[in-house]
Design a protein around this motif. Structure first.
Motif, mmCIF file in Angstrom:
data_model
loop_
_atom_site.group_PDB
_atom_site.id
_atom_site.type_symbol
_atom_site.label_atom_id
_atom_site.label_comp_id
_atom_site.label_asym_id
_atom_site.label_seq_id
_atom_site.Cartn_x
_atom_site.Cartn_y
_atom_site.Cartn_z
ATOM 1 N N THR A 209 1.447 -1.512 -0.337
ATOM 2 C CA THR A 209 0.178 0.032 0.165
ATOM 3 C C THR A 209 0.911 0.969 -0.180
ATOM 4 O O THR A 209 1.717 1.233 -0.033
ATOM 5 C CB THR A 209 -0.796 0.201 1.533
ATOM 6 O OG1 THR A 209 -1.907 1.342 1.202
ATOM 7 C CG2 THR A 209 -0.202 0.089 2.928
ATOM 8 N N TYR A 210 0.389 2.264 -0.057
ATOM 9 C CA TYR A 210 0.616 3.723 -0.215
ATOM 10 C C TYR A 210 1.663 4.367 1.168
ATOM 11 O O TYR A 210 0.679 3.908 1.707
ATOM 12 C CB TYR A 210 0.301 4.841 -1.104
ATOM 13 C CG TYR A 210 0.566 4.209 -3.324
ATOM 14 C CD1 TYR A 210 0.955 4.050 -3.437
ATOM 15 C CD2 TYR A 210 -1.176 3.664 -3.097
ATOM 16 C CE1 TYR A 210 0.983 4.531 -5.219
ATOM 17 C CE2 TYR A 210 -0.932 3.741 -4.834
ATOM 18 C CZ TYR A 210 0.338 3.399 -5.247
ATOM 19 O OH TYR A 210 0.170 2.920 -6.408
ATOM 20 N N HIS A 211 2.074 5.125 1.042
ATOM 21 C CA HIS A 211 2.395 5.539 2.138
ATOM 22 C C HIS A 211 1.157 6.358 2.909
ATOM 23 O O HIS A 211 0.465 6.542 1.630
ATOM 24 C CB HIS A 211 3.729 6.893 2.259
ATOM 25 C CG HIS A 211 3.319 7.712 3.762
ATOM 26 N ND1 HIS A 211 3.708 7.476 4.935
ATOM 27 C CD2 HIS A 211 3.486 8.940 3.866
ATOM 28 C CE1 HIS A 211 3.867 8.175 5.451
ATOM 29 N NE2 HIS A 211 4.283 9.481 4.790
ATOM 30 N N ARG A 212 0.535 6.184 4.467
ATOM 31 C CA ARG A 212 0.000 7.132 4.651
ATOM 32 C C ARG A 212 0.537 7.697 5.810
ATOM 33 O O ARG A 212 1.327 7.159 6.542
ATOM 34 C CB ARG A 212 -1.181 6.547 5.276
ATOM 35 C CG ARG A 212 -2.045 5.326 3.965
ATOM 36 C CD ARG A 212 -2.409 6.845 2.972
ATOM 37 N NE ARG A 212 -3.538 5.976 1.903
ATOM 38 C CZ ARG A 212 -3.131 5.196 1.580
ATOM 39 N NH1 ARG A 212 -1.446 5.428 0.470
ATOM 40 N NH2 ARG A 212 -4.017 4.742 -0.511
ATOM 41 N N PRO A 213 -0.149 8.381 6.752
ATOM 42 C CA PRO A 213 0.163 9.691 8.017
ATOM 43 C C PRO A 213 0.339 8.495 8.612
ATOM 44 O O PRO A 213 -0.326 7.318 8.852
ATOM 45 C CB PRO A 213 -1.209 10.445 8.610
ATOM 46 C CG PRO A 213 -0.566 10.559 7.364
ATOM 47 C CD PRO A 213 -1.783 9.676 6.223
ATOM 48 N N VAL A 216 -3.201 6.561 10.320
ATOM 49 C CA VAL A 216 -3.413 5.938 9.284
ATOM 50 C C VAL A 216 -3.658 4.620 8.723
ATOM 51 O O VAL A 216 -4.413 3.324 8.963
ATOM 52 C CB VAL A 216 -3.914 6.832 8.270
ATOM 53 C CG1 VAL A 216 -4.661 6.210 7.433
ATOM 54 C CG2 VAL A 216 -4.775 8.444 8.689
ATOM 55 N N GLN A 217 -1.715 4.240 8.341
ATOM 56 C CA GLN A 217 -1.214 3.091 8.435
ATOM 57 C C GLN A 217 -1.469 2.455 9.611
ATOM 58 O O GLN A 217 -1.565 1.363 9.164
ATOM 59 C CB GLN A 217 0.418 4.169 7.424
ATOM 60 C CG GLN A 217 0.315 2.285 6.656
ATOM 61 C CD GLN A 217 0.777 2.808 5.522
ATOM 62 O OE1 GLN A 217 -0.411 2.507 5.204
ATOM 63 N NE2 GLN A 217 1.450 2.477 5.143
ATOM 64 N N ARG A 220 -4.774 0.514 8.901
ATOM 65 C CA ARG A 220 -4.927 -0.016 7.877
ATOM 66 C C ARG A 220 -4.274 -1.103 7.927
ATOM 67 O O ARG A 220 -4.700 -2.661 7.016
ATOM 68 C CB ARG A 220 -4.335 0.837 6.651
ATOM 69 C CG ARG A 220 -4.805 1.820 6.781
ATOM 70 C CD ARG A 220 -4.272 2.558 4.968
ATOM 71 N NE ARG A 220 -4.020 1.673 3.706
ATOM 72 C CZ ARG A 220 -4.770 2.750 2.648
ATOM 73 N NH1 ARG A 220 -5.384 2.190 2.792
ATOM 74 N NH2 ARG A 220 -4.518 1.816 1.363
ATOM 75 N N THR A 241 4.991 -1.104 2.267
ATOM 76 C CA THR A 241 4.730 0.566 1.878
ATOM 77 C C THR A 241 5.190 0.487 1.105
ATOM 78 O O THR A 241 6.375 0.934 0.662
ATOM 79 C CB THR A 241 4.831 1.184 3.090
ATOM 80 O OG1 THR A 241 4.039 0.379 3.901
ATOM 81 C CG2 THR A 241 3.935 2.431 3.388
ATOM 82 N N GLU A 257 6.808 16.366 5.286
ATOM 83 C CA GLU A 257 5.699 15.219 5.164
ATOM 84 C C GLU A 257 5.712 15.888 3.177
ATOM 85 O O GLU A 257 5.496 17.536 3.707
ATOM 86 C CB GLU A 257 4.189 15.491 5.490
ATOM 87 C CG GLU A 257 3.794 14.853 6.721
ATOM 88 C CD GLU A 257 3.836 13.358 6.653
ATOM 89 O OE1 GLU A 257 3.515 13.219 5.194
ATOM 90 O OE2 GLU A 257 3.306 12.176 7.929
ATOM 91 N N GLU A 259 4.118 14.518 -0.231
ATOM 92 C CA GLU A 259 3.469 13.446 -1.251
ATOM 93 C C GLU A 259 3.818 12.433 -0.786
ATOM 94 O O GLU A 259 5.221 12.095 -1.830
ATOM 95 C CB GLU A 259 2.909 14.309 -2.324
ATOM 96 C CG GLU A 259 1.575 13.468 -3.192
ATOM 97 C CD GLU A 259 1.790 14.090 -4.180
ATOM 98 O OE1 GLU A 259 0.681 12.990 -5.270
ATOM 99 O OE2 GLU A 259 1.650 14.406 -4.572
ATOM 100 N N LEU A 260 3.010 10.987 -0.654
ATOM 101 C CA LEU A 260 3.241 10.256 -0.559
ATOM 102 C C LEU A 260 5.248 9.518 0.283
ATOM 103 O O LEU A 260 5.181 9.017 0.249
ATOM 104 C CB LEU A 260 3.742 9.283 -1.620
ATOM 105 C CG LEU A 260 2.075 9.508 -2.916
ATOM 106 C CD1 LEU A 260 2.654 8.854 -4.105
ATOM 107 C CD2 LEU A 260 0.991 8.579 -1.657
#
Length: 316
Positions: A209-213, A216-217, A220, A241, A257, A259-260
């Motif tokens: 999966t893509y990076h999330r904060p 949130v990760q 997930r 990730t 931070e 994007e992604l």
């Protein structure tokens, strides 16, 4: 014939975080991709102790696509990488499953499995660019169904012995896929492919999966573990990730931070990766956007200052 160790076991282990890189890597924004340089970077990553090198699949470019530079065909590039490297795992991140015939993918995957024994991983995505579906004569609205259908056909073809689901009429017209895969090739779902976590847990060896904060990760990951427990009880399913990293030359650069991913130095990166490991991530795919620093310098810095505290000694 000596059996080669399965290096993929080092990628996905409970309690450990392995680190891979995603090609292509460019030095500057205006640079075209030098395909031979990418082979050299993969060989360097192998020597430096990275665990995997991943190649993206971007069939077409256009004004609708944010990247103007061209990408190599992933299977042609991985064929070159298989012979230029010795230890490192190689994989697709991700093959566009909906726009390639599953038997062609199977033939390429089996070839790589034999060129790089115990090192090839097949990452599969559904594609998210409507324009490409138009060019290939497919309807983007069908991507969920195409993903499931092609996954089923590909999975059957990679079995040992292979199964071809669509056979011609009559025993004299039976199709065979030769040679078969030399090992059990892991099929990873990269993104959701429009499928539920339950479907992915049943059918895939792991989920990328893509990076999330962080919070949130973590949620997930817990959803993923729950889906695996309910739909693949007793089986291991990896969680990985993709992380975009703008690595700064100052080791103590603050974590910012983007994007992604993050913009930071090696000290911040070490903390980030340790937190990912502690929250259950098995593998991270580092995507290094151009920032003016040479790609080989960034890889060397990460290997020297970050990897030793994360990666256990390879097995086998």
């Amino acid at each position: 014939m000596t059996t080669k160790p399965d290096r993929r076991r080092n990628l996905f282990r409970e309690g450990h975080l392995s680190v891979g890189i995603v090609l292509p890597i460019r030095d500057g924004e205006g640079d075209e991709v030098d395909f031979r340089q990418q082979v050299d970077l993969a060989a360097l990553a192998d020597d430096l102790g990275f665990d995997a090198v991943w190649v993206r699949d971007v069939p077409l470019n256009g004004p609708w696509y944010p990247e103007a530079f061209g990408h190599p065909d992933p299977f042609a590039m991985l064929g070159a990488l298989s012979l230029a490297t010795r230890r490192i795992a190689i994989g697709t991140a991700a093959t566009v499953l909906t726009l390639r015939h599953p038997l062609h993918i199977a033939k390429s995957a089996i070839s790589l499995d034999r060129l790089a024994p115990g090192r090839f991983v097949l990452g599969l995505g559904s594609g998210d660019r409507r324009e490409e579906f138009d060019a290939f004569g497919e309807d983007a609205a069908d991507h969920k169904q195409l993903y499931r259908q092609h996954w089923t056909e590909l999975s059957a073809a990679l079995q040992r012995p292979p199964r071809i689901l669509h056979q011609a009429a009559g025993p004299d017209m039976a199709f065979e896929l030769r040679p078969p895969a030399a090992s059990d090739i892991p099929m990873l779902a990269i993104g959701s492919g429009g499928q539920t976590l339950e479907w992915i847990a049943r059918n895939a060896a792991g989920w990328v999966t893509y990076h999330r904060p962080s919070a949130v990760q973590r949620d997930r990951y817990m959803l993923w573990r729950s889906a695996v427990a309910r739909h693949a009880p007793g089986q291991f399913r990896s969680f990985s990730t993709g992380l975009r990293l703008d690595l700064q030359t100052d080791p103590a650069a603050a974590v910012e931070e983007i994007e992604l991913g993050y913009r930071t130095g090696t000290l911040g990166l070490s903390r980030i990766l340790q937190e990912m490991r502690d929250t259950g991530v098995h593998h991270v795919l580092l995507n290094l956007p151009p920032n003016g620093s040479l790609a080989q310098d960034r890889l060397t810095t990460i290997a020297r200052d970050v990897l030793p505290a994360l990666t256990p000694a390879p097995q086998g």
